[in-house]
Scaffold this motif. Structure first.
Motif, mmCIF file in Angstrom:
data_model
loop_
_atom_site.group_PDB
_atom_site.id
_atom_site.type_symbol
_atom_site.label_atom_id
_atom_site.label_comp_id
_atom_site.label_asym_id
_atom_site.label_seq_id
_atom_site.Cartn_x
_atom_site.Cartn_y
_atom_site.Cartn_z
ATOM 1 N N LEU A 24 15.657 30.120 82.068
ATOM 2 C CA LEU A 24 14.703 29.120 80.925
ATOM 3 C C LEU A 24 14.418 28.617 81.300
ATOM 4 N N MET A 29 10.280 24.621 77.595
ATOM 5 C CA MET A 29 10.825 24.368 76.209
ATOM 6 C C MET A 29 10.820 23.523 75.675
ATOM 7 N N GLN A 32 7.423 23.211 74.130
ATOM 8 C CA GLN A 32 6.854 24.193 72.897
ATOM 9 C C GLN A 32 5.890 24.928 72.683
ATOM 10 N N PRO A 47 10.860 32.195 71.471
ATOM 11 C CA PRO A 47 12.555 31.425 71.283
ATOM 12 C C PRO A 47 13.084 31.777 70.075
ATOM 13 N N GLY A 48 12.586 33.090 69.372
ATOM 14 C CA GLY A 48 14.222 33.483 68.621
ATOM 15 C C GLY A 48 14.572 34.393 68.979
ATOM 16 N N GLU A 49 14.298 35.049 70.624
ATOM 17 C CA GLU A 49 14.703 36.308 70.782
ATOM 18 C C GLU A 49 15.910 35.424 71.634
ATOM 19 N N ALA A 50 15.381 34.193 72.460
ATOM 20 C CA ALA A 50 16.113 33.656 73.400
ATOM 21 C C ALA A 50 17.163 32.666 72.985
ATOM 22 N N ARG A 51 16.963 32.629 70.894
ATOM 23 C CA ARG A 51 17.875 32.058 70.926
ATOM 24 C C ARG A 51 19.111 32.462 70.326
ATOM 25 N N ALA A 52 18.574 33.855 70.027
ATOM 26 C CA ALA A 52 19.401 34.950 69.441
ATOM 27 C C ALA A 52 20.396 35.532 70.626
ATOM 28 N N LEU A 54 21.111 33.746 72.646
ATOM 29 C CA LEU A 54 21.908 32.651 73.650
ATOM 30 C C LEU A 54 23.243 32.508 72.574
ATOM 31 N N CYS A 55 22.885 33.275 71.040
ATOM 32 C CA CYS A 55 24.490 32.739 70.303
ATOM 33 C C CYS A 55 25.434 34.057 70.964
#
Length: 204
Positions: A24, A29, A32, A47-52, A54-55
């Motif tokens: 990252l 980041m 944005q 961004p959505g794939e990265a957040r998923a 990291l979960c």
């Protein structure tokens, strides 16, 4: 009495747990930018794939140029530590030879200044190379070049590169990162040719 052989609740018996490194870029980041996350093999994540990711993932923070981990070991030990290997793989993402597509997980970490000749086990003395290009460097088919305050660069043979430019492998970089790296290599080459840069061409 507890069952010490029981599997952790988040893992299924018999299944391998994959390990994927995601790098990252903190500044991107915050700005944005859409390309702030990329896998160690160069695949850009939204961004959505990265957040998923990291979960679910186990997080290994890698702070380059930071002071959290002892990344310079000098002459205290010959082999690079786990923290040093993780930092080097995050920085390179793959083999350092320009155009090589071998990912970091299948590369070897090499002392640029050889340990047996007094080289130190420090991050600035580390190069990441696949087996083929590791051997090729030691055979003198190309040279690594150590640059102050920068990652090492590569000088190809005159037969392969008549321009004799300093080069960086951009294979695993996003387009924006590749443009920045190419600009850095061009600027570094000009300073080196003008005698304004204390670059060291590493002996094989």
């Amino acid at each position: 009495m507890s069952d010490r052989t029981a599997s952790p609740p988040d893992k299924q018996p018999g299944l391998a747990t994959p390990q994927v490194s995601i790098i990252l870029n903190y500044e991107r980041m915050l700005a944005q930018a859409s390309d702030f996350a990329v896998t160690s093999s160069g695949i850009q994540l939204s961004p959505g794939e990265a957040r998923a990711a990291l979960c679910q993932a186990g997080i290994y923070p890698v702070v380059l140029n930071g002071k959290s981990l002892p990344l310079d070991l000098g002459r205290t030990q010959r082999l690079y530590s786990k923290a040093q290997r993780r930092a080097t793989r995050a920085a390179y993402r793959g083999c350092s030879y320009p155009g090589c597509s071998m990912p970091a997980e299948r590369c070897e970490i090499d002392h640029l200044d050889a340990w047996e000749k007094g080289g130190r086990t420090d991050i600035r003395n580390a190069a990441l190379s696949c087996v083929i290009h590791h051997t090729a460097r030691h055979c003198g088919l190309f040279h690594a070049v150590m640059i102050p305050q920068s990652r090492p660069m590569v000088l190809l043979s005159p037969e392969l590169d008549p321009e004799q430019k300093l080069r960086i492998n951009t294979y695993f970089m996003t387009p924006a990162e590749a443009m920045e790296a190419e600009a850095l290599a061009d600027e570094t080459t000009e300073l080196w040719r003008a005698g304004k840069l204390d670059a060291e061409i590493v002996a094989p």
